[in-house]
Each structure stands twice: as structure tokens, then as C-alpha cells.
Design a protein around this motif. Structure first.
Motif, PDB file in Angstrom:
ATOM      1  N   LYS A  14     -22.833  -7.027 -33.220  1.00 28.42           N
ATOM      2  CA  LYS A  14     -21.579  -6.510 -33.749  1.00 28.42           C
ATOM      3  C   LYS A  14     -21.353  -5.092 -33.263  1.00 28.42           C
ATOM      4  N   LYS A  15     -22.431  -4.301 -33.231  1.00 28.87           N
ATOM      5  CA  LYS A  15     -22.266  -2.907 -32.771  1.00 28.87           C
ATOM      6  C   LYS A  15     -21.887  -2.885 -31.295  1.00 28.87           C
ATOM      7  N   GLU A  16     -22.484  -3.778 -30.534  1.00 27.93           N
ATOM      8  CA  GLU A  16     -22.142  -3.803 -29.110  1.00 27.93           C
ATOM      9  C   GLU A  16     -20.695  -4.142 -28.881  1.00 27.93           C
ATOM     10  N   MET A  17     -20.204  -5.094 -29.686  1.00 31.26           N
ATOM     11  CA  MET A  17     -18.814  -5.481 -29.509  1.00 31.26           C
ATOM     12  C   MET A  17     -17.877  -4.350 -29.877  1.00 31.26           C
ATOM     13  N   ASP A  18     -18.181  -3.654 -30.983  1.00 36.40           N
ATOM     14  CA  ASP A  18     -17.308  -2.549 -31.379  1.00 36.40           C
ATOM     15  C   ASP A  18     -17.348  -1.441 -30.343  1.00 36.40           C
ATOM     16  N   GLN A  19     -18.569  -1.206 -29.796  1.00 38.82           N
ATOM     17  CA  GLN A  19     -18.708  -0.159 -28.793  1.00 38.82           C
ATOM     18  C   GLN A  19     -17.912  -0.501 -27.549  1.00 38.82           C
ATOM     19  N   LEU A  20     -17.943  -1.773 -27.198  1.00 33.57           N
ATOM     20  CA  LEU A  20     -17.202  -2.221 -26.005  1.00 33.57           C
ATOM     21  C   LEU A  20     -15.722  -1.921 -26.151  1.00 33.57           C
ATOM     22  N   VAL A  21     -15.183  -2.235 -27.346  1.00 32.94           N
ATOM     23  CA  VAL A  21     -13.752  -2.024 -27.548  1.00 32.94           C
ATOM     24  C   VAL A  21     -13.432  -0.541 -27.547  1.00 32.94           C
ATOM     25  N   GLN A  22     -14.315   0.260 -28.177  1.00 32.73           N
ATOM     26  CA  GLN A  22     -14.018   1.690 -28.235  1.00 32.73           C
ATOM     27  C   GLN A  22     -14.130   2.350 -26.873  1.00 32.73           C
ATOM     28  N   ASP A  23     -15.098   1.895 -26.070  1.00 38.83           N
ATOM     29  CA  ASP A  23     -15.230   2.492 -24.740  1.00 38.83           C
ATOM     30  C   ASP A  23     -14.017   2.205 -23.896  1.00 38.83           C
TER      31      ASP A  23
ATOM     32  N   ILE C   3     -24.886 -11.917 -17.064  1.00 35.66           N
ATOM     33  CA  ILE C   3     -24.039 -12.489 -18.108  1.00 35.66           C
ATOM     34  C   ILE C   3     -23.140 -11.409 -18.669  1.00 35.66           C
ATOM     35  N   THR C   4     -21.831 -11.646 -18.684  1.00 35.07           N
ATOM     36  CA  THR C   4     -20.898 -10.680 -19.259  1.00 35.07           C
ATOM     37  C   THR C   4     -20.500 -11.130 -20.653  1.00 35.07           C
ATOM     38  N   LYS C   5     -20.265 -10.149 -21.508  1.00 37.06           N
ATOM     39  CA  LYS C   5     -19.865 -10.435 -22.870  1.00 37.06           C
ATOM     40  C   LYS C   5     -18.406 -10.033 -23.036  1.00 37.06           C
ATOM     41  N   ILE C   6     -17.638 -10.932 -23.593  1.00 32.31           N
ATOM     42  CA  ILE C   6     -16.217 -10.661 -23.824  1.00 32.31           C
ATOM     43  C   ILE C   6     -15.949 -10.837 -25.308  1.00 32.31           C
ATOM     44  N   ASN C   7     -15.117  -9.956 -25.840  1.00 31.44           N
ATOM     45  CA  ASN C   7     -14.770 -10.034 -27.239  1.00 31.44           C
ATOM     46  C   ASN C   7     -13.326 -10.484 -27.343  1.00 31.44           C
ATOM     47  N   ILE C   8     -13.116 -11.681 -27.863  1.00 28.54           N
ATOM     48  CA  ILE C   8     -11.742 -12.142 -28.110  1.00 28.54           C
ATOM     49  C   ILE C   8     -11.484 -11.818 -29.564  1.00 28.54           C
ATOM     50  N   GLY C   9     -10.771 -10.726 -29.767  1.00 22.38           N
ATOM     51  CA  GLY C   9     -10.772 -10.052 -31.055  1.00 22.38           C
ATOM     52  C   GLY C   9      -9.998 -10.776 -32.139  1.00 22.38           C
ATOM     53  N   PRO C  10     -10.003 -10.200 -33.331  1.00 22.53           N
ATOM     54  CA  PRO C  10      -9.346 -10.908 -34.424  1.00 22.53           C
ATOM     55  C   PRO C  10      -7.849 -11.060 -34.245  1.00 22.53           C
ATOM     56  N   VAL C  11      -7.203 -10.144 -33.527  1.00 23.97           N
ATOM     57  CA  VAL C  11      -5.762 -10.234 -33.374  1.00 23.97           C
ATOM     58  C   VAL C  11      -5.490 -10.709 -31.961  1.00 23.97           C
ATOM     59  N   HIS C  12      -4.984 -11.922 -31.835  1.00 26.10           N
ATOM     60  CA  HIS C  12      -4.702 -12.456 -30.513  1.00 26.10           C
ATOM     61  C   HIS C  12      -3.430 -13.281 -30.584  1.00 26.10           C
ATOM     62  N   PRO C  13      -2.711 -13.411 -29.476  1.00 24.70           N
ATOM     63  CA  PRO C  13      -1.378 -14.031 -29.586  1.00 24.70           C
ATOM     64  C   PRO C  13      -1.374 -15.536 -29.663  1.00 24.70           C
ATOM     65  N   SER C  14      -2.340 -16.141 -30.317  1.00 23.21           N
ATOM     66  CA  SER C  14      -2.220 -17.568 -30.578  1.00 23.21           C
ATOM     67  C   SER C  14      -1.908 -17.720 -32.050  1.00 23.21           C
ATOM     68  N   THR C  15      -1.696 -18.939 -32.481  1.00 24.87           N
ATOM     69  CA  THR C  15      -1.151 -19.099 -33.822  1.00 24.87           C
ATOM     70  C   THR C  15      -2.161 -19.639 -34.798  1.00 24.87           C
ATOM     71  N   HIS C  16      -3.452 -19.521 -34.508  1.00 22.89           N
ATOM     72  CA  HIS C  16      -4.386 -20.104 -35.442  1.00 22.89           C
ATOM     73  C   HIS C  16      -4.696 -19.206 -36.596  1.00 22.89           C
ATOM     74  N   GLY C  17      -4.859 -17.912 -36.339  1.00 22.08           N
ATOM     75  CA  GLY C  17      -5.246 -17.050 -37.427  1.00 22.08           C
ATOM     76  C   GLY C  17      -6.221 -16.021 -36.925  1.00 22.08           C
ATOM     77  N   VAL C  18      -6.973 -15.468 -37.869  1.00 16.79           N
ATOM     78  CA  VAL C  18      -7.791 -14.311 -37.587  1.00 16.79           C
ATOM     79  C   VAL C  18      -9.212 -14.797 -37.328  1.00 16.79           C
ATOM     80  N   LEU C  19      -9.601 -14.866 -36.068  1.00 15.32           N
ATOM     81  CA  LEU C  19     -10.915 -15.386 -35.713  1.00 15.32           C
ATOM     82  C   LEU C  19     -11.424 -14.545 -34.571  1.00 15.32           C
ATOM     83  N   ARG C  20     -12.692 -14.152 -34.641  1.00 13.21           N
ATOM     84  CA  ARG C  20     -13.257 -13.348 -33.562  1.00 13.21           C
ATOM     85  C   ARG C  20     -14.300 -14.186 -32.847  1.00 13.21           C
ATOM     86  N   LEU C  21     -14.159 -14.287 -31.526  1.00 13.81           N
ATOM     87  CA  LEU C  21     -15.098 -15.072 -30.736  1.00 13.81           C
ATOM     88  C   LEU C  21     -15.853 -14.142 -29.816  1.00 13.81           C
ATOM     89  N   ALA C  22     -17.159 -14.216 -29.823  1.00 14.03           N
ATOM     90  CA  ALA C  22     -17.968 -13.475 -28.864  1.00 14.03           C
ATOM     91  C   ALA C  22     -18.406 -14.466 -27.801  1.00 14.03           C
TER      92      ALA C  22
END
Lengths: 190, 121, 364
Positions: A14-23, C3-22
């Protein structure tokens, strides 16, 4: 194995994800451009004298959809075929806050969601307005006694117009946007 | 039917071999001196449902995990352990619904002091 | 490749709702997906312990805000079983008609948002939302409100159907029948739709039962389970009801399953109107004291549009001591962890869209 991880790993992820967004937000510097500075001087001069810029600002408000819960369904009804939002100028419910003027907060806001709401509000460009849509954004709604929600979005953001209802009909939102337009152009006092 | 905590794993294993292979829900009820964990299991081909009840004390709340037989028990167990403050032994647990900085431990227990912020308003 | 990590955050322009996917990506292929939920958690199960039986109806409806009447009806059936109250016969027919109308409205919303997830924003959604508005108009005539209709009482309903309801319903159903045929024709002639939806996100029947998924997701994988057929309630054993099963288990079957269910609902409503008896359909009015409890520990299953909904209640004197809700969306979302291995990033959203999630029901 999928799904099994310790609590430390969860916190680290969770910290990594928040850091990623803030960076990604930090390293953005806009160097001042000479033409840009001159344009902003000109537009400030025009807007003080209540001219063309103000007319454009009042009559084309672009909303940013922030539909969290049940009121989001009525928000989509506001933009759809029966009560058309585009005929009055509220085009293009944007997903990004950079191109929007009005933030329509629809649904209850929990304590986990407060940093995200603040971050999105700060990303909107000025002048910006907020409409609290529905009872949960106004005062907490039926979840007033819950342990996990914020009682009203006006504990976090400055709100201009409140719309009551659970959920309000899309015609109510139409009238709220008209009242917002009158407030911007100075016909109603705050 | 009521069973003991030490018979839980063997009973679920034998039920799975005899056809009960669909886990419906894992939840718990808080009676004030003891907790009762509930396991709903169903046999789809014969259309029968079974409810297992396990009594545990509130001060000694732990349960073994059944994740090796039913994969859907993963999220159910995490939700139950977070809401009722029950430790699940045999797997790595993680939080699912609430943030840790809230200071909430076991909101669905009867002794949870809630609504204090709103009473001060 | 690293391996890259992407955060698909809680606010996204689809219509399902508030979901965060790592999402952990290896190039363009997904290696692992972790959903983080809990952005809409407000403790409904705890709040339901402090209210009396009749005060709990708005809480139950706001769990699933696309088909609210199914959840309200499940709660009322639980309380009726606990207090030992029987439902009147004409009320049973009217409840089934309104529930099947709710199912049509919910599946029309699904057909609209599958277009959003595949990339073309809001064109298909405008068409189906217009049809859904017509069904919501019918429900507004019967109950008085567009979205949250608290019209169930113990033993029946608040009020009977208005006069001429049957004629208007049958006209609307014929219009929707033609529209569903149009949707099928122009969506399935599109080769891009076939390429993006066939043979992607496959669930075998054994894995589907192991993961615990319910509803149209389970029936599109070949497992024969429908609550309306296996343990029928109200009048479903008197109507000629056929259960639809598809065997391939990919995205296309899950989408097709809901269109077939819509057609089945239209046929059930027409048959129920012919068989409906005359009589009284009003339920018990709200009193200061409800009758005493007969069964202390009850649980029932119902077939909501999203899946199988089960409510378990331990009844106290005038309010529930513990109300446990088994929501279908919670289990369907946990299946994405298994289904997303080896997919590309664009396929992840198509798969997530066919599961038909409502985030208000996931975090109760």
C-alpha cells in the motif's frame, strides 16, 4: 499462492502504491512561458471588467463525474437521453479533473476515500466549484451513526450548492446547475 | 450441527469427498460470553445444504483455516477475522475492508464502542 | 523483463464503482492482480442490529442500487419466516411480476456498461438507458418511486396494482422484446466483438464451484444451479420455467446468458398476468409491536439478478440480533484473482465487466 500475504506485505504494497502516485505528481514543474504570462494578464484584465470571459465561464460548465454510489446512477440518468445535459452546455462528463469546472460529489464518502477526494480537488484548475449531490454528501444521510463515514462533504471541501433527495431526480440536478450559473454571474448573493 | 474446533478440518474434508463441494458463507455470531462460527456448505448435484456451528470462547478466539479444500474460503475468512477479531491459524492473514490507522478492532462484537464521535457533535 | 506495478486507482472512468486494482505486469501480460476493496464500507450489518424490523428496509435497499427490490424482498421473507407469517396469494403473483421487471432493468444496465468497458464510451449506454427508463416508469406507477421502492410489508405489499397496469406493461414488454432482438443483431455481427470476447477468461465447471461464484457466471460455465428451479419459492413451480445453461464459460457466454435471461423474464411476466387471481394483496400495516418470534434462527436464499443472495438472521424481541448477508458480488470479485492470469491488460476490463459488479454490495 494467490491471496496469501502477511499484514506487513500488505502495508508495504500500500505504501508503495501511494508513493508511486505521489511521485508522479511531484516532478511536474511548469516553466513560466512569456506568452502564457501575457495571456493571463490580458484575461485578468478582461474578467475584472465583466466581459467576454465571464460570459464564457458561466455558460459552459464542464462537470467532472465523481459518482461513488447510488446517486451515480441518477447522475448517469442526468447525462442520458431523456434529460439531456448537453443541450445546456454541460458537455462531456470527464474522467480527468484537469479539464473540468464543477465537481459533482455523489454518494457517501468513507474515511478511506478522503485523501483521494482532496487530491482530486487540488488537481482541478481554478475557478472551480463543488456541488454536493444527494443526502449522503450533504449531511451523512442514512448512515449518520456509522463508524466509517464522513458526515457531509463540507467537512473536507468548500461546497457551493446542496441538492437534497435520496436520490434526487435528475430534474433537481438541472435546477441546481442553473442556480450555480446564477451564483457565478452574481445574480444571487452568497 | 454442532461440532468441536478440533474436528472441523477432518469433518470438512470428509464432507468434500462425499459431494459437498460448494462453500456458501463463513460468518459468526457474538453471544456475549462465547462466539459461534458458522459454515454453510452445499451439495449442488443432490441439492442439500448443511450448517456447521463451532463454539469458541471470546478470550481464546482462534480457528483453523480451510483454504486448502475450498478456495473461496480465502476472502470469507479474512472478512470474518477482521470484523470479529478472530485469529485464523495456518495461513497468512491480511486486512480487507478497513484501514489500520482507524484503530478499529472487531467492529461487529457487541462491546464495540461506536458512535462516540457523533454523540459529541 | 522486470515486473512493473500499475495502480488502477479508486476513481476511474468506468461505471462499476470504487475499486482499486494493483496490477503486476510483465510487458503487456498480467502476472497477478490484487483487488483492494473497502472504499464504500459503512457497516450495514452493525447498523441493522439497532433498528426495528420495519426500519431496516432502506438499509437493505441501498446495498445493491441497480436492482434494489430483490434485496428488500429477501429481507422481508426472512422476517416473515422468523415471525411465522404467510403471504397472501395475489401478493405472491404481484411480487413475482415486479421482481422480474427488476431483473430486466438490471440486465439492460449490464448491456449498456459492457460497451463502456470495451472502449466505446456511452453510445450503447445511451440506447439501453432509454429502455431502462421505460421500465422504471412502470415501476414508478406501481410503487411511487423511481429507484428505492420500499413497498414490501409483512404478508403482502403496501398497495395493489393501479388499474390498466396490465395493458401498459404488455405494450412496454413488446417494445423491449423488439429492442433486445435489435441489440443481438447489431452487436453480434461485429467481428471485433467476437475477437475480444470469445475464448477469453475461461472458467471450467470444477474451478467455478471451487471458487464459489454464483448467478449467471456459474450457469455460463455449465453448472446447473438456479434457486428458482432447485428450491422454488412463491409460484415458480407453477409457471413453466426453463433454466438456461451454456457450456463454454468465456466472456461471450456470460454476456449471452443475460440476454437469454431477459427473454425468459418477459415470458414469465406474460404468463403470470394470465394466471393472477383476484383478491386482496395488502400486507400488515406498521404497528407499534410486531407479533412474537416463532423461529429464532432462520436463513433463506433468493435469486437476485447478480447471483444468489442468502440472508441469515438471529431474531431478538423487536429487532434482529444478528443479520448476516451473503452478497453475490463479493464472491464474484474474488474470482478475478484466478481468472486474470495470462490475460492482456485490455482483456482485464472486458472480463471484469462481464462479472457485473456493484461495489456497494461488495463492501457491505
Amino acid at each position: 499462492m494467490e491471496g496469501e500475504y502477511t499484514e506487513e506485505e500488505f502495508q508495504i504494497a500500500k505504501k508503495e502504491m501511494d508513493q508511486l502516485v505521489q511521485d508522479s505528481l511531484k516532478g511536474r514543474e511548469i516553466k513560466p512561458n512569456v506568452m502564457f504570462a501575457k495571456m493571463s494578464d490580458i484575461s485578468r484584465a478582461i474578467s475584472v471588467s465583466k466581459g467576454l470571459v465571464k460570459w464564457a465561464r458561466v455558460n459552459s460548465l464542464w462537470p467532472m463525474q465523481f459518482g461513488l454510489a447510488c446517486c451515480a446512477i441518477e447522475l448517469m440518468g442526468f447525462g442520458s437521453a431523456r434529460i439531456d445535459a448537453e443541450r445546456k452546455g454541460y458537455l462531456l462528463f470527464r474522467g480527468t479533473p484537469r479539464q473540468a469546472d464543477v465537481m459533482l460529489v455523489a454518494g457517501w464518502v468513507t474515511k478511506s476515500m478522503v485523501p483521494e477526494v482532496k487530491r482530486l480537488y487540488e488537481q482541478m484548475t481554478e475557478p472551480r466549484y463543488v456541488i454536493a449531490f444527494g443526502e449522503c454528501a450533504t449531511c451523512g444521510g442514512p448512515w449518520f451513526e456509522s463508524y466509517n463515514i464522513i458526515r457531509g462533504i463540507d467537512q473536507v471541501l468548500p461546497v457551493d450548492v446542496y441538492v437534497a433527495g435520496c436520490p434526487p431526480k435528475p430534474e433537481n440536478l438541472f435546477e441546481a446547475m442553473i442556480k450555480l450559473q446564477e451564483k457565478i454571474s452574481g445574480k444571487i448573493e452568497d | 450441527m454442532k461440532i468441536d474446533r478440533k474436528d472441523l478440518l477432518s469433518r470438512i474434508k470428509s464432507m468434500k469427498e462425499s459431494g459437498y463441494s460448494y462453500l456458501v458463507k463463513i460468518t459468526a455470531v457474538d453471544y456475549k460470553d462465547h462466539l459461534t462460527a458458522l459454515y454453510f456448505i452445499r451439495d449442488i448435484s443432490k441439492n442439500k445444504e448443511e450448517l456447521l456451528e463451532v463454539d469458541i470462547l471470546s478470550s481464546d478466539a482462534w480457528l483453523p483455516t480451510i483454504i486448502k479444500e475450498h478456495t473461496s474460503a480465502d476472502w470469507y475468512e479474512r472478512e470474518m477475522s477482521e470484523m470479529f477479531d478472530i485469529k485464523i491459524k495456518g495461513r497468512k492473514s491480511g486486512r480487507l475492508l478497513l484501514e489500520k490507522w482507524d484503530g478499529l478492532e472487531g467492529p461487529l462484537r457487541k462491546g464495540f464502542a461506536w458512535g462516540e464521535e457523533y454523540k459529541q457533535m | 523483463m522486470p515486473i512493473t506495478k500499475i495502480n488502477i486507482g479508486p476513481v476511474h472512468p468506468s461505471t462499476h464503482g470504487v475499486l482499486r486494482l494493483a496490477v503486476y505486469l510483465d510487458g503487456d501480460t498480467i502476472e497477478r492482480v490484487e483487488p483492494h476493496i473497502g472504499f464504500l464500507h459503512r457497516g450495514v450489518e452493525k447498523l441493522a442490529e439497532t433498528r426495528m424490523y420495519m426500519q431496516n428496509h432502506p438499509y437493505m435497499e441501498k446495498l445493491d442500487y441497480i436492482a434494489p427490490m430483490a434485496y428488500d424482498e429477501a429481507y422481508v421473507s426472512t422476517v416473515e419466516k422468523a415471525l411465522g407469517i404467510e403471504v397472501k396469494e395475489r401478493a405472491m403473483y404481484i411480487r413475482v411480476i415486479l421482481l422480474e421487471l427488476q431483473r430486466i432493468a438490471s440486465h439492460l444496465f449490464f448491456v449498456g456498461t459492457i460497451g463502456n468497458d470495451l472502449g466505446q464510451m456511452f453510445t450503447l449506454f445511451m440506447w439501453t438507458y432509454m429502455d431502462r427508463d421505460k421500465v422504471l416508469d412502470l415501476l414508478q406507477e406501481a410503487t411511487g418511486s423511481r429507484m428505492f421502492y420500499v413497498n414490501m410489508r409483512l404478508g403482502g405489499l403496501v398497495s395493489d396494482l393501479p388499474p390498466d397496469f396490465e395493458k401498459r406493461t404488455l405494450e412496454t414488454l413488446e417494445y423491449i422484446d423488439n429492442r433486445v432482438k435489435e441489440y443481438e443483431a447489431f452487436i453480434e455481427k461485429n467481428p471485433v466483438f467476437h475477437e475480444r470476447m470469445k475464448n477469453i477468461g475461461i472458467l471450467t465447471p470444477e474451478k467455478a464451484m471451487d471458487l464459489g461464484v454464483t448467478g449467471p457466471v456459474l450457469r455460463a460455465s455449465g453448472v446447473q444451479y438456479d434457486v428458482r428451479k432447485n428450491s422454488p419459492y412463491y409460484i415458480y413451480d407453477k409457471l413453466h420455467f426453463e433454466m438456461k445453461i451454456l457450456t463454454r464459460g468465456d466472456n461471450f457466454s456470460r454476456y449471452k446468458m443475460r440476454l437469454l435471461e431477459m427473454r425468459e423474464s418477459i415470458r414469465l411476466i406474460r404468463e403470470a398476468f394470465k394466471m393472477m387471481p383476484e383478491g386482496d394483496a395488502l400486507g400488515m400495516p406498521v404497528k407499534l409491536r410486531m407479533p412474537p418470534t416463532k423461529n429464532k434462527e432462520v436463513w433463506i436464499s433468493r435469486e437476485a439478478p447478480k447471483g444468489e443472495l442468502m440472508m441469515y438472521m438471529v431474531a431478538d424481541d423487536q429487532k434482529p440480533y444478528r443479520l448476516a448477508i451473503r452478497s453475490p458480488n463479493f464472491v464474484n470479485l474474488s474470482a478475478i484473482v484466478h481468472m486474470s492470469k495470462g490475460l492482456r491488460l485490455a482483456d482485464l476490463f472486458a472480463t471484469l465487466g462481464t462479472l457485473d459488479l456493484v461495489m456497494g454490495c461488495v463492501d457491505k
